[in-house]
Design a protein around this motif. Structure first.
Motif: not given
Length: 153
Positions: A13, A15, A19, A24, A38, A44, A48
């Motif tokens: 989580e 990302c 955000c 997300l 978005c 993100c 990651c």
């Protein structure tokens, strides 16, 4: 938008937390994107840890990214940032203000003005003054969500 999450995703989580627009979400052990929210910042993708996110046809293993650390940092640069709640020490602000006068500018005039305000100062300003400042310095809108000090130019 071309957004995919591969099976390498470990549902950490990060990302979701990074955000800024809340597009997300982790739903049924799967990262889901609300493409209407978005802003395509790519944060993100950059954050990651497993490289599970791909967007715009790029993934973290793409050969288009340089192996040179400086070039890769430039290629992966993002403008969206998450601010930490800790205040920046006054000594660091003074140091940054001394260095910023050497920032490049058109015709080397370096005629930019900068204002440094703490979150505490912003909280003390009247709502009307805050709106005037936000209109004058649009970047100040990030203070609505930030508890950190912001350098505005």
């Amino acid at each position: 938008m071309n957004f995919k999450v591969s099976s390498d995703c470990v549902q950490c989580e990060q990302c979701v937390q990074i955000c800024q627009c809340g597009s997300l979400k982790l739903v049924d052990s799967e990262i889901k994107l609300d493409s209407t929210a978005c802003i395509k910042c790519g944060q993100c993708f950059a954050m990651c840890p497993t490289g599970a996110i791909s967007m715009y046809g790029n993934d973290s293993s793409s050969e288009q990214y340089s192996s040179d650390p400086l070039l890769k940092a430039i290629q992966e640069r993002r403008s969206i940032r998450s601010f930490k709640p800790e205040a920046i020490p006054q000594s660091k602000i003074i140091e940054l203000m001394q260095v910023i006068k050497y920032a490049p500018s058109g015709t080397n005039q370096r005629n930019a003005d900068y204002v440094v305000l703490s979150r505490q100062t912003m909280d003390q300003l009247s709502p009307i003054m805050t709106q005037v400042l936000i209109h004058t310095y649009p970047k100040m809108q990030m203070l609505e969500h930030s508890k950190d000090q912001v350098l505005v130019g």
